[in-house]
Design a protein around this motif. Structure first.
Motif, PDB file in Angstrom:
ATOM      1  N   ALA A 102       3.370  11.355  -0.016  1.00 61.21           N
ATOM      2  CA  ALA A 102       2.033  11.592   0.528  1.00 61.21           C
ATOM      3  C   ALA A 102       2.088  12.594   1.665  1.00 61.21           C
ATOM      4  CB  ALA A 102       1.432  10.285   1.012  1.00 61.21           C
ATOM      5  N   GLY A 103       1.057  13.408   1.783  1.00 60.10           N
ATOM      6  CA  GLY A 103       0.949  14.386   2.849  1.00 60.10           C
ATOM      7  C   GLY A 103       1.338  15.788   2.451  1.00 60.10           C
ATOM      8  N   ARG A 104       2.025  15.952   1.346  1.00 57.38           N
ATOM      9  CA  ARG A 104       2.479  17.284   0.943  1.00 57.38           C
ATOM     10  C   ARG A 104       1.305  18.189   0.583  1.00 57.38           C
ATOM     11  NH1 ARG A 104       8.275  17.734   0.463  1.00 57.38           N
ATOM     12  NH2 ARG A 104       7.702  19.798  -0.225  1.00 57.38           N
ATOM     13  N   VAL A 105       0.367  17.691  -0.199  1.00 53.51           N
ATOM     14  CA  VAL A 105      -0.765  18.511  -0.635  1.00 53.51           C
ATOM     15  C   VAL A 105      -1.714  18.766   0.521  1.00 53.51           C
ATOM     16  CG1 VAL A 105      -2.785  18.575  -2.154  1.00 53.51           C
ATOM     17  CG2 VAL A 105      -0.591  17.795  -3.037  1.00 53.51           C
ATOM     18  N   SER A 106      -2.023  17.735   1.298  1.00 57.93           N
ATOM     19  CA  SER A 106      -2.975  17.919   2.402  1.00 57.93           C
ATOM     20  C   SER A 106      -2.419  18.872   3.456  1.00 57.93           C
ATOM     21  CB  SER A 106      -3.339  16.579   3.030  1.00 57.93           C
ATOM     22  OG  SER A 106      -2.209  15.949   3.577  1.00 57.93           O
ATOM     23  N   THR A 107      -1.109  18.878   3.676  1.00 49.85           N
ATOM     24  CA  THR A 107      -0.507  19.798   4.633  1.00 49.85           C
ATOM     25  C   THR A 107      -0.687  21.236   4.186  1.00 49.85           C
ATOM     26  OG1 THR A 107       1.137  18.147   5.261  1.00 49.85           O
ATOM     27  CG2 THR A 107       1.646  20.436   5.801  1.00 49.85           C
ATOM     28  N   VAL A 108      -0.453  21.513   2.918  1.00 50.01           N
ATOM     29  CA  VAL A 108      -0.623  22.869   2.388  1.00 50.01           C
ATOM     30  C   VAL A 108      -2.089  23.269   2.442  1.00 50.01           C
ATOM     31  CG1 VAL A 108      -0.453  24.304   0.309  1.00 50.01           C
ATOM     32  CG2 VAL A 108       1.426  22.793   0.939  1.00 50.01           C
ATOM     33  N   HIS A 150       0.852  -1.184   0.000  1.00 53.13           N
ATOM     34  CA  HIS A 150       0.000   0.000   0.000  1.00 53.13           C
ATOM     35  C   HIS A 150       0.887   1.233   0.000  1.00 53.13           C
ATOM     36  CE1 HIS A 150      -3.650  -2.319   0.795  1.00 53.13           C
ATOM     37  NE2 HIS A 150      -2.877  -3.064   1.568  1.00 53.13           N
ATOM     38  N   GLU A 151       0.664   2.117  -0.972  1.00 49.12           N
ATOM     39  CA  GLU A 151       1.437   3.354  -1.057  1.00 49.12           C
ATOM     40  C   GLU A 151       0.498   4.495  -1.415  1.00 49.12           C
ATOM     41  OE1 GLU A 151       4.969   3.396  -3.416  1.00 49.12           O
ATOM     42  OE2 GLU A 151       5.629   1.443  -2.710  1.00 49.12           O
ATOM     43  N   ALA A 152       0.873   5.691  -1.012  1.00 50.79           N
ATOM     44  CA  ALA A 152       0.103   6.886  -1.346  1.00 50.79           C
ATOM     45  C   ALA A 152       1.060   7.933  -1.906  1.00 50.79           C
ATOM     46  CB  ALA A 152      -0.615   7.424  -0.119  1.00 50.79           C
ATOM     47  N   TYR A 153       0.559   8.726  -2.836  1.00 53.01           N
ATOM     48  CA  TYR A 153       1.358   9.770  -3.469  1.00 53.01           C
ATOM     49  C   TYR A 153       0.568  11.067  -3.468  1.00 53.01           C
ATOM     50  CZ  TYR A 153       3.929   5.785  -5.367  1.00 53.01           C
ATOM     51  OH  TYR A 153       4.651   4.617  -5.507  1.00 53.01           O
ATOM     52  N   ALA A 154       1.260  12.188  -3.488  1.00 48.37           N
ATOM     53  CA  ALA A 154       0.665  13.506  -3.666  1.00 48.37           C
ATOM     54  C   ALA A 154       1.032  13.971  -5.067  1.00 48.37           C
ATOM     55  CB  ALA A 154       1.194  14.475  -2.622  1.00 48.37           C
ATOM     56  N   SER A 203       6.028 -17.931 -16.516  1.00 52.21           N
ATOM     57  CA  SER A 203       7.274 -17.869 -17.288  1.00 52.21           C
ATOM     58  C   SER A 203       8.359 -17.079 -16.554  1.00 52.21           C
ATOM     59  CB  SER A 203       7.006 -17.253 -18.661  1.00 52.21           C
ATOM     60  OG  SER A 203       6.610 -15.909 -18.520  1.00 52.21           O
ATOM     61  N   GLY A 204       8.058 -16.577 -15.355  1.00 51.18           N
ATOM     62  CA  GLY A 204       9.051 -15.851 -14.565  1.00 51.18           C
ATOM     63  C   GLY A 204       9.074 -14.363 -14.809  1.00 51.18           C
ATOM     64  N   SER A 205       8.142 -13.852 -15.609  1.00 49.16           N
ATOM     65  CA  SER A 205       8.079 -12.412 -15.888  1.00 49.16           C
ATOM     66  C   SER A 205       7.329 -11.698 -14.771  1.00 49.16           C
ATOM     67  CB  SER A 205       7.364 -12.157 -17.210  1.00 49.16           C
ATOM     68  OG  SER A 205       8.054 -12.781 -18.266  1.00 49.16           O
ATOM     69  N   ALA A 206       7.908 -10.617 -14.319  1.00 49.04           N
ATOM     70  CA  ALA A 206       7.278  -9.829 -13.260  1.00 49.04           C
ATOM     71  C   ALA A 206       6.363  -8.776 -13.877  1.00 49.04           C
ATOM     72  CB  ALA A 206       8.333  -9.157 -12.404  1.00 49.04           C
ATOM     73  N   PHE A 207       5.226  -8.515 -13.227  1.00 51.25           N
ATOM     74  CA  PHE A 207       4.344  -7.435 -13.644  1.00 51.25           C
ATOM     75  C   PHE A 207       3.655  -6.878 -12.404  1.00 51.25           C
ATOM     76  CE2 PHE A 207       1.776 -11.224 -13.837  1.00 51.25           C
ATOM     77  CZ  PHE A 207       0.511 -10.854 -13.432  1.00 51.25           C
ATOM     78  N   VAL A 208       3.185  -5.635 -12.524  1.00 49.60           N
ATOM     79  CA  VAL A 208       2.602  -4.919 -11.395  1.00 49.60           C
ATOM     80  C   VAL A 208       1.198  -4.471 -11.774  1.00 49.60           C
ATOM     81  CG1 VAL A 208       2.875  -2.926  -9.867  1.00 49.60           C
ATOM     82  CG2 VAL A 208       4.882  -4.114 -10.722  1.00 49.60           C
ATOM     83  N   VAL A 209       0.267  -4.578 -10.814  1.00 48.70           N
ATOM     84  CA  VAL A 209      -1.105  -4.127 -11.009  1.00 48.70           C
ATOM     85  C   VAL A 209      -1.399  -3.071  -9.944  1.00 48.70           C
ATOM     86  CG1 VAL A 209      -3.529  -4.795 -10.968  1.00 48.70           C
ATOM     87  CG2 VAL A 209      -1.831  -6.345 -11.949  1.00 48.70           C
ATOM     88  N   TYR A 210      -1.829  -1.873 -10.381  1.00 46.07           N
ATOM     89  CA  TYR A 210      -2.197  -0.790  -9.476  1.00 46.07           C
ATOM     90  C   TYR A 210      -3.705  -0.729  -9.363  1.00 46.07           C
ATOM     91  CZ  TYR A 210       2.521   1.187  -9.721  1.00 46.07           C
ATOM     92  OH  TYR A 210       3.873   1.385  -9.623  1.00 46.07           O
ATOM     93  N   THR A 211      -4.218  -0.590  -8.129  1.00 46.72           N
ATOM     94  CA  THR A 211      -5.646  -0.361  -7.927  1.00 46.72           C
ATOM     95  C   THR A 211      -5.802   0.839  -6.997  1.00 46.72           C
ATOM     96  OG1 THR A 211      -5.725  -1.945  -6.113  1.00 46.72           O
ATOM     97  CG2 THR A 211      -6.355  -2.760  -8.268  1.00 46.72           C
ATOM     98  N   ALA A 212      -6.821   1.656  -7.295  1.00 43.84           N
ATOM     99  CA  ALA A 212      -7.156   2.812  -6.472  1.00 43.84           C
ATOM    100  C   ALA A 212      -8.657   2.801  -6.267  1.00 43.84           C
ATOM    101  CB  ALA A 212      -6.720   4.105  -7.145  1.00 43.84           C
ATOM    102  N   GLU A 250      -4.214  13.960  -3.588  1.00 44.97           N
ATOM    103  CA  GLU A 250      -3.497  12.787  -3.095  1.00 44.97           C
ATOM    104  C   GLU A 250      -4.307  11.542  -3.420  1.00 44.97           C
ATOM    105  OE1 GLU A 250      -2.197  13.120   0.925  1.00 44.97           O
ATOM    106  OE2 GLU A 250      -1.196  15.025   0.550  1.00 44.97           O
ATOM    107  N   GLN A 251      -3.610  10.428  -3.598  1.00 42.42           N
ATOM    108  CA  GLN A 251      -4.281   9.174  -3.920  1.00 42.42           C
ATOM    109  C   GLN A 251      -3.512   8.016  -3.298  1.00 42.42           C
ATOM    110  OE1 GLN A 251      -7.243   8.612  -5.907  1.00 42.42           O
ATOM    111  NE2 GLN A 251      -6.960   6.701  -4.830  1.00 42.42           N
ATOM    112  N   ALA A 252      -4.252   7.100  -2.689  1.00 41.54           N
ATOM    113  CA  ALA A 252      -3.660   5.884  -2.128  1.00 41.54           C
ATOM    114  C   ALA A 252      -3.825   4.759  -3.142  1.00 41.54           C
ATOM    115  CB  ALA A 252      -4.343   5.525  -0.818  1.00 41.54           C
ATOM    116  N   TYR A 253      -2.832   3.903  -3.240  1.00 44.95           N
ATOM    117  CA  TYR A 253      -2.838   2.796  -4.200  1.00 44.95           C
ATOM    118  C   TYR A 253      -2.541   1.484  -3.496  1.00 44.95           C
ATOM    119  CZ  TYR A 253      -2.534   6.402  -7.779  1.00 44.95           C
ATOM    120  OH  TYR A 253      -2.782   7.483  -8.559  1.00 44.95           O
TER     121      TYR A 253
END
Length: 127
Positions: free
Chosen positions: A73-79, A10-14, A37-46, A25-28
């Protein structure tokens, strides 16, 4: 494609749009997978919806612009909290936080200005 392993983070970004000045801001929920086959992939959900990676092609949710700054995270909400006028509590007394903000701003003077995130980032723009 058969999935072998998955790990969820779980990560959040501003975000701040350099075009219109909108900030949000959005949490993911980030799911790291490895297929058979050993290939890595990433799935983002919000908010329960699958979304593209916010790090590869961020898009402003206000104007659709693609010049978006990504911050921790937190930069926008702080301002945004600093820009809100102080509110009195139910007993009519201000909290210590509100008193420190209230004392930092002079009581008399020009009317308060509504600051946009673009105003705060203006010194960093290249000309």
């Amino acid at each position: 494609m058969s999935e072998i392993a998955a790990a969820t983070v779980h990560e959040a970004y501003a975000f701040a749009c350099m075009r219109c000045g909108y900030g949000w801001e959005q949490a993911y929920e980030i799911q790291h997978h490895v297929d058979s086959s050993g290939s890595a992939f990433v799935v983002y959900t919000a908010d329960g919806e699958r979304v593209p990676s916010p790090l590869s092609t961020p898009t402003c949710v206000n104007c659709g612009g693609h010049v978006v700054r990504i911050m921790r995270a937190g930069r926008v909400s702080t301002v945004q909290q600093l820009l809100k006028p102080p509110q009195a509590t139910a007993g009519g007394q201000e909290t210590p936080e509100e008193m420190s903000v209230a004392t930092a701003v002079p009581a008399a003077g020009p009317p308060a200005r509504h600051w946009q995130l673009s105003d705060l980032l203006r010194p960093f723009h290249r000309r």
